[in-house]
Write a protein that holds these residues in place. Structure first.
Motif, PDB file in Angstrom:
ATOM      1  N   PHE A   8     -40.818   2.827 -28.811  1.00 50.10           N
ATOM      2  CA  PHE A   8     -41.247   2.875 -30.203  1.00 50.10           C
ATOM      3  C   PHE A   8     -40.084   3.228 -31.123  1.00 50.10           C
ATOM      4  N   THR A   9     -39.206   4.132 -30.684  1.00 46.02           N
ATOM      5  CA  THR A   9     -38.029   4.478 -31.480  1.00 46.02           C
ATOM      6  C   THR A   9     -37.158   3.248 -31.718  1.00 46.02           C
ATOM      7  N   LEU A  10     -36.949   2.461 -30.669  1.00 48.64           N
ATOM      8  CA  LEU A  10     -36.139   1.248 -30.819  1.00 48.64           C
ATOM      9  C   LEU A  10     -36.799   0.275 -31.790  1.00 48.64           C
ATOM     10  N   TYR A  11     -38.132   0.209 -31.759  1.00 51.22           N
ATOM     11  CA  TYR A  11     -38.846  -0.667 -32.686  1.00 51.22           C
ATOM     12  C   TYR A  11     -38.802  -0.124 -34.114  1.00 51.22           C
ATOM     13  N   ASP A  12     -39.177   1.147 -34.262  1.00 54.32           N
ATOM     14  CA  ASP A  12     -39.397   1.712 -35.588  1.00 54.32           C
ATOM     15  C   ASP A  12     -38.092   1.961 -36.333  1.00 54.32           C
ATOM     16  N   THR A  13     -37.049   2.362 -35.605  1.00 53.11           N
ATOM     17  CA  THR A  13     -35.778   2.722 -36.247  1.00 53.11           C
ATOM     18  C   THR A  13     -34.772   1.584 -36.231  1.00 53.11           C
ATOM     19  N   TYR A  14     -34.749   0.819 -35.135  1.00 54.05           N
ATOM     20  CA  TYR A  14     -33.704  -0.195 -34.976  1.00 54.05           C
ATOM     21  C   TYR A  14     -34.230  -1.628 -34.969  1.00 54.05           C
ATOM     22  N   GLY A  15     -35.531  -1.792 -35.193  1.00 53.68           N
ATOM     23  CA  GLY A  15     -36.080  -3.134 -35.359  1.00 53.68           C
ATOM     24  C   GLY A  15     -36.170  -3.949 -34.095  1.00 53.68           C
ATOM     25  N   PHE A  16     -36.199  -3.302 -32.914  1.00 49.81           N
ATOM     26  CA  PHE A  16     -36.311  -4.033 -31.658  1.00 49.81           C
ATOM     27  C   PHE A  16     -37.789  -4.274 -31.342  1.00 49.81           C
ATOM     28  N   PRO A  17     -38.285  -5.508 -31.391  1.00 48.91           N
ATOM     29  CA  PRO A  17     -39.648  -5.766 -30.923  1.00 48.91           C
ATOM     30  C   PRO A  17     -39.784  -5.338 -29.467  1.00 48.91           C
ATOM     31  N   MET A  18     -40.991  -4.951 -29.083  1.00 44.96           N
ATOM     32  CA  MET A  18     -41.181  -4.420 -27.738  1.00 44.96           C
ATOM     33  C   MET A  18     -40.783  -5.422 -26.659  1.00 44.96           C
ATOM     34  N   ASP A  19     -41.066  -6.718 -26.880  1.00 46.38           N
ATOM     35  CA  ASP A  19     -40.714  -7.682 -25.847  1.00 46.38           C
ATOM     36  C   ASP A  19     -39.207  -7.854 -25.716  1.00 46.38           C
ATOM     37  N   LEU A  20     -38.453  -7.594 -26.798  1.00 48.76           N
ATOM     38  CA  LEU A  20     -36.998  -7.621 -26.703  1.00 48.76           C
ATOM     39  C   LEU A  20     -36.518  -6.437 -25.876  1.00 48.76           C
ATOM     40  N   THR A  21     -37.094  -5.255 -26.110  1.00 48.86           N
ATOM     41  CA  THR A  21     -36.742  -4.082 -25.310  1.00 48.86           C
ATOM     42  C   THR A  21     -37.116  -4.312 -23.850  1.00 48.86           C
ATOM     43  N   ARG A  22     -38.280  -4.930 -23.618  1.00 51.97           N
ATOM     44  CA  ARG A  22     -38.690  -5.233 -22.257  1.00 51.97           C
ATOM     45  C   ARG A  22     -37.683  -6.144 -21.572  1.00 51.97           C
ATOM     46  N   LEU A  23     -37.229  -7.148 -22.317  1.00 56.00           N
ATOM     47  CA  LEU A  23     -36.245  -8.079 -21.780  1.00 56.00           C
ATOM     48  C   LEU A  23     -34.958  -7.355 -21.400  1.00 56.00           C
ATOM     49  N   MET A  24     -34.453  -6.505 -22.300  1.00 57.03           N
ATOM     50  CA  MET A  24     -33.221  -5.767 -22.030  1.00 57.03           C
ATOM     51  C   MET A  24     -33.408  -4.799 -20.873  1.00 57.03           C
ATOM     52  N   ALA A  25     -34.581  -4.155 -20.803  1.00 59.11           N
ATOM     53  CA  ALA A  25     -34.852  -3.215 -19.717  1.00 59.11           C
ATOM     54  C   ALA A  25     -34.922  -3.951 -18.377  1.00 59.11           C
ATOM     55  N   ARG A  26     -35.553  -5.119 -18.388  1.00 61.14           N
ATOM     56  CA  ARG A  26     -35.688  -5.883 -17.157  1.00 61.14           C
ATOM     57  C   ARG A  26     -34.318  -6.277 -16.601  1.00 61.14           C
ATOM     58  N   GLU A  27     -33.390  -6.564 -17.510  1.00 59.12           N
ATOM     59  CA  GLU A  27     -32.034  -6.912 -17.075  1.00 59.12           C
ATOM     60  C   GLU A  27     -31.343  -5.744 -16.372  1.00 59.12           C
ATOM     61  N   LYS A  28     -31.810  -4.512 -16.666  1.00 58.79           N
ATOM     62  CA  LYS A  28     -31.252  -3.303 -16.038  1.00 58.79           C
ATOM     63  C   LYS A  28     -32.110  -2.825 -14.873  1.00 58.79           C
ATOM     64  N   GLY A  29     -33.138  -3.596 -14.501  1.00 62.36           N
ATOM     65  CA  GLY A  29     -34.006  -3.206 -13.414  1.00 62.36           C
ATOM     66  C   GLY A  29     -35.061  -2.193 -13.803  1.00 62.36           C
ATOM     67  N   PHE A  30     -35.352  -2.067 -15.099  1.00 61.50           N
ATOM     68  CA  PHE A  30     -36.319  -1.097 -15.598  1.00 61.50           C
ATOM     69  C   PHE A  30     -37.602  -1.800 -16.042  1.00 61.50           C
ATOM     70  N   THR A  31     -38.680  -1.034 -16.065  1.00 60.08           N
ATOM     71  CA  THR A  31     -39.906  -1.449 -16.735  1.00 60.08           C
ATOM     72  C   THR A  31     -40.049  -0.615 -18.004  1.00 60.08           C
ATOM     73  N   VAL A  32     -41.058  -0.917 -18.822  1.00 56.22           N
ATOM     74  CA  VAL A  32     -41.289  -0.137 -20.035  1.00 56.22           C
ATOM     75  C   VAL A  32     -42.737   0.346 -20.050  1.00 56.22           C
ATOM     76  N   ASP A  33     -42.943   1.503 -20.648  1.00 57.81           N
ATOM     77  CA  ASP A  33     -44.280   2.093 -20.774  1.00 57.81           C
ATOM     78  C   ASP A  33     -44.989   1.430 -21.948  1.00 57.81           C
ATOM     79  N   GLU A  34     -45.592   0.282 -21.678  1.00 54.86           N
ATOM     80  CA  GLU A  34     -46.226  -0.474 -22.751  1.00 54.86           C
ATOM     81  C   GLU A  34     -47.468   0.238 -23.282  1.00 54.86           C
ATOM     82  N   ARG A  35     -48.159   0.951 -22.426  1.00 54.40           N
ATOM     83  CA  ARG A  35     -49.363   1.652 -22.879  1.00 54.40           C
ATOM     84  C   ARG A  35     -49.001   2.745 -23.888  1.00 54.40           C
ATOM     85  N   GLY A  36     -47.957   3.493 -23.575  1.00 53.31           N
ATOM     86  CA  GLY A  36     -47.520   4.534 -24.504  1.00 53.31           C
ATOM     87  C   GLY A  36     -47.049   3.949 -25.821  1.00 53.31           C
ATOM     88  N   PHE A  37     -46.332   2.824 -25.740  1.00 54.61           N
ATOM     89  CA  PHE A  37     -45.874   2.162 -26.965  1.00 54.61           C
ATOM     90  C   PHE A  37     -47.070   1.687 -27.794  1.00 54.61           C
TER      91      PHE A  37
END
Length: 896
Positions: A398-427
């Motif tokens: 949410f910080t990346l979205y609200d402060t830096y304009g990163f849509p959640m699916d963009l963050t998901r994409l970047m996280a996936r490239e690092k082998g991470f998942t994202v807490d979509e429910r919390g977002f």
């Protein structure tokens, strides 16, 4: 010779025109009369009213190529776009329709004739599917086309039954599939559920869906036959072009290759069909969607369809980094899309520069925060990795979205490239309020009762005759009604929707709000009309009665009377928007185009394309021009003209607005000529005084002016006069001396604030020195202290914590650790600072310390090993939070 995509589209249209179909231009990709949709997502959207029984133009057969977007809701394949070769956010749907005319036999026969006779597709590679109960269609495929029986396959409801909704028109469908694989193993493959038709490996490509609308779904789930049967077909244009051109994928056709070639030239990289081509395919797809949506009147924003566009643009921009782009580049690809598609959709050429500038502006806005956001993202990854997590928290997303304009699916994409998942429910929980606003924007149709169920029909009409251009009152009859809030009564209207056979009430459209007024029965009882809006060519009047109104009286003639005071003020404001647009184009340039408006009795709002704020001088010029034209008292002339002729002759039109073949043209002297169905004054002098209230930005490249006219302007200026009189009395100066007097007072205030800041800094310095000294007296393996500062405002707390950090750095206190806490604004604030060697020498991590401490007070936080901050909700738990921090530091001090 290979057919071009443009030729294929035209051949489809010409084929069905030869079968007596009427060509209907594509509706805008932004729906104009269906608030339940963010985007037009199927060819039948603009014909929905006909399927529901409202065919005012008597259309029996139609053909078109519809602009569609599927990028939200159940039709959301965004993650697959670019990674495979067939999913798209924007696409064209070729379709032919029969409204109570021909049915299955002709639909099947003509589909086969076009595919195999005109386009020459291999008959042996074509397969048909039918609903498992549709024996008629199964037999017709064999008798009308000669296709072998074994290549006519039966499937259930999920694959071969179409429904408009939970209730309403529906029916079985028949799909045409094409085998793109090797012929040698076709017979063994096509019946394999996993590999065959409707399988998962993509060998069999669905080309065309023929929907036979022959039933009506009742509320109880049962089916009844419709009195008239219809045909609704949809062919994926990108897919059929691929087949006809013999391309290996949709992206290898001339619908995408010019865009990809432009990308290759700009980036210096070569496109590949495999994984290395993903960035090319994503960008090529997304830029097409952006060009068409922006052309039709949408613009990037943080809500509704605007948020979808912003996601697409930022996702494409992010993929551009994989091609080496480090600045705006998407705008440079727009001309390639326009050149390819502009012949079929000339509105693209008309809006080309607007789209280019809007895309560039949005790119620049995102580029300003992207690098910083990526750095923050990297820090989040490092922190999560250090803590053993492989999931990015919802708060971080949410910080990346609200402060830096990163849509959640963009963050998901970047996280996936690092082998991470994202807490979509919390977002999603943090985004709930924004999502609610988006849902509210798409829910109005159902909330207003604009569904097919629940109506009581008193007489059959094709549409409401609007008489409000000439009359403010008229006798009318109720054609149908629906009770929204019966309050336990089945024979009285408390809150209802009424459709009249004729009405003087203007129904909301084109930015002008619907009229209010009254409906009076012969008995003298009145129904207050609170709003009027359109639905399927009918004017729907929302009435709310303070007392019971007998439903029986709705069958009698009613006197419909408009609230003329509100209507007249709305007229003034609407006519003023026309003059405002003309003035803006004269002052700013011809690039100015209307992007939306809202005209109501109290004020007007006008959105327009422009890429920077207006200067005070420009605002003054625009206002002066409008008032000059008002004083000129130009007659306001209206006439109904052929729409295309009127546009060629210079009539302005709202891009994305759906106009009939004949449209109303409103002219004001030689100043303004627009296509407009709204109500207007008889001459510009009736507008009265025009005054601009505000000029603001609502998105990249879109500005908004709010203004008032008539007595509202007079009242506003009277209030201003009262304020000026009050200031002259308070400041004891004449009107022309107010500015100088206020400037002198502001200088004095600034000097006093500077002195207060200096004293506060001196005090903070003394306090910090005391804190550092206290840490030095700890007597442990390294200097440390945890300090309760009491009740402090945020600015004061930040001053002290920054000063502590500076002193630790300046005095080279390499292992000193300081944790500070304070109560502020009903919560707590925590901060931790440490010298650069504290982590390596003693295992101190400020981020971990404040996070653990804040959790004791119902909060959270974090940061780096040497600097961190956090907050908590419960001020009564500050001592517990500081005790936690103290305990963690003691463990490290004792372990050293």
């Amino acid at each position: 010779m290979t057919r071009s995509a443009n030729q294929i589209r035209q051949e489809f249209i010409d084929f069905f025109k030869g079968k007596r179909h009427t060509f209907v231009r594509s509706a805008p990709v932004i729906p104009q009369d269906d608030p339940s949709l963010l985007f037009t997502n199927a060819g039948m959207n603009q014909f929905k009213a006909i399927f529901l029984g409202e065919n005012r133009d008597g259309l029996s057969r139609a053909v078109n190529s519809q602009k569609c977007m599927r990028v939200s809701g159940k039709h959301n394949d965004l993650e697959e776009v670019g990674r495979d070769h067939s999913h798209h956010t924007f696409f064209e749907m070729l379709g032919n329709w029969s409204f109570g005319d021909y049915h299955k036999k002709d639909a099947v026969r003509w589909a086969w004739e076009l595919l195999t006779g005109v386009w020459g597709l291999d008959k042996d590679r074509l397969f048909a599917t039918v609903h498992h109960t549709d024996d008629e269609a199964a037999k017709l495929w064999v008798s009308e086309t000669g296709i072998p029986t074994e290549r006519v396959l039966r499937f259930g409801d999920e694959d071969n039954f179409w429904e408009m909704g939970e209730t309403g028109p529906c029916g079985p469908c028949s799909e045409i599939h094409y085998d793109t694989g090797d012929a040698a193993d076709r017979e063994q493959v096509f019946r394999d559920p996993a590999k065959g038709v409707n399988g998962q490996d993509g060998r069999f490509l669905e080309v065309w869906n023929l929907v036979f609308i022959q039933h009506n779904r009742r509320k109880d789930g049962s089916l009844e036959d419709l009195p008239k049967k219809h045909v609704d077909t949809g062919m994926g244009f990108e897919r059929v072009v691929r087949l006809i051109q013999g391309a290996e994928s949709n992206y290898a056709t001339d619908l995408f290759l010019p865009v990809i070639a432009r990308l290759e030239k700009l980036s210096g990289r070569r496109y590949g069909h495999g994984a290395e081509g993903v960035p090319f395919r994503v960008i090529a797809d997304h830029i097409r969607a952006l060009v068409f949506a922006i052309t039709d009147g949408a613009f990037p924003s943080n809500e509704g369809r605007g948020y979808v566009l912003r996601r697409l643009l930022r996702r494409a921009y992010r993929f551009g980094r994989e091609l080496g782009f480090r600045g705006p580049f998407l705008h440079a690809i727009v001309p390639a899309v326009v050149d390819m598609m502009g012949d079929a959709f000339p509105e693209l050429r008309e809006r080309r520069e607007h789209v280019v500038q809007l895309v560039r502006s949005e790119e620049e806005r995102f580029g300003q925060t992207l690098e910083q956001g990526i750095e923050i993202f990297s820090q989040m990854m490092e922190r999560s990795t250090a803590e053993g997590d492989t999931e990015l928290s919802g708060a971080d997303v949410f910080t990346l979205y609200d402060t830096y304009g990163f849509p959640m699916d963009l963050t998901r994409l970047m996280a996936r490239e690092k082998g991470f998942t994202v807490d979509e429910r919390g977002f999603d929980e943090l985004m709930e309020q924004q999502r609610d606003r988006g849902r509210e924007a798409t829910r109005r149709g159902d909330d207003a009762g604009l569904t097919a169920e629940g109506w009581v029909e008193l007489q059959k009409i094709d549409g409401t005759t609007f008489v409000g251009y000439r009359e403010d009152e008229a006798e009318a009859r109720v054609a149908r009604y629906k009770a929204l809030r019966p309050e336990g009564s089945t024979d009285a209207c408390v809150e209802c929707l009424l459709v009249l056979d004729q009405s003087p009430f203007y129904a909301e459209s084109g930015g002008q709000v619907g009229d209010s007024g009254t409906l009076t029965a012969r008995s003298g009882r009145e129904l207050p009309v609170v709003d009027t809006f359109k639905w399927n060519d009918m004017h729907v009047h929302k009435v709310v009665s303070p007392t019971s109104f007998p439903l029986a009286e709705l069958a009698e003639p009613l006197l419909a009377r408009v609230n003329t005071a509100a209507r007249n003020q709305t007229r003034r404001n609407h006519s003023a928007t026309h003059l405002l647009q003309a003035a803006l184009r004269q002052v700013l340039g011809d690039h100015v185009q209307q992007s939306g408006s809202k005209v109501e009795p109290e004020r007007l709002r006008f959105d327009f394309t422009h890429f920077k704020a207006l200067t005070p001088e420009e605002i003054a010029k625009v206002e002066a021009l409008v008032n000059e034209w008002i004083l000129a008292d130009f007659p306001v002339a209206t006439e109904v003209r052929d729409t295309e002729t009127a546009r060629r002759e210079g009539a302005m039109a709202l891009f994305g607005e759906k106009y009939a073949d004949k449209a109303r043209v409103v002219g004001m002297g030689r100043v303004s000529k627009e296509l407009c169905g709204g109500t207007h004054v008889v001459s510009t002098g009736r507008i009265g005084l025009f005054h601009i209230l505000t000029e603001t930005s609502i998105s990249a490249g879109i500005r908004r002016i709010e203004a008032i006219t008539g007595m509202n302007s007079v009242a506003y200026l009277a209030r201003k006069e009262d304020i000026v009189s009050g200031l002259t009395a308070t400041l004891k100066t004449a009107e022309d001396g107010i500015t100088g007097r206020v400037a002198a007072l502001m200088d004095r205030v600034k000097a006093l604030e500077t002195e207060v800041a200096r004293l506060s800094q001196d005090r903070a310095g003394q306090q910090v020195a005391s804190i550092i000294e206290e840490a030095g007296r700890s007597g442990d393996m390294f200097p440390w202290t945890v300090k309760h500062l009491g009740r402090v405002d945020k600015k004061g707390f930040a001053t002290v914590t920054d000063a502590v950090s500076d002193m630790i750095r300046q005095r080279n206190l390499a292992t000193t650790v300081v944790v500070l806490g304070a109560v502020s604004d009903g919560g707590i604030m925590l901060s931790a600072c440490a010298g650069p060697k504290s982590a390596s020498a003693h295992g101190i991590h400020c981020g971990e310390i404040v996070k653990a401490a804040a959790q004791k007070a119902g909060g959270n936080g974090g940061g780096s090993p040497t600097r961190a901050q956090a907050g908590g909700k419960d001020p009564d738990r500050l001592d517990d939070a500081l005790a936690t921090a103290r305990g963690l530091i003691k463990q490290k001090a004792g372990a050293s």
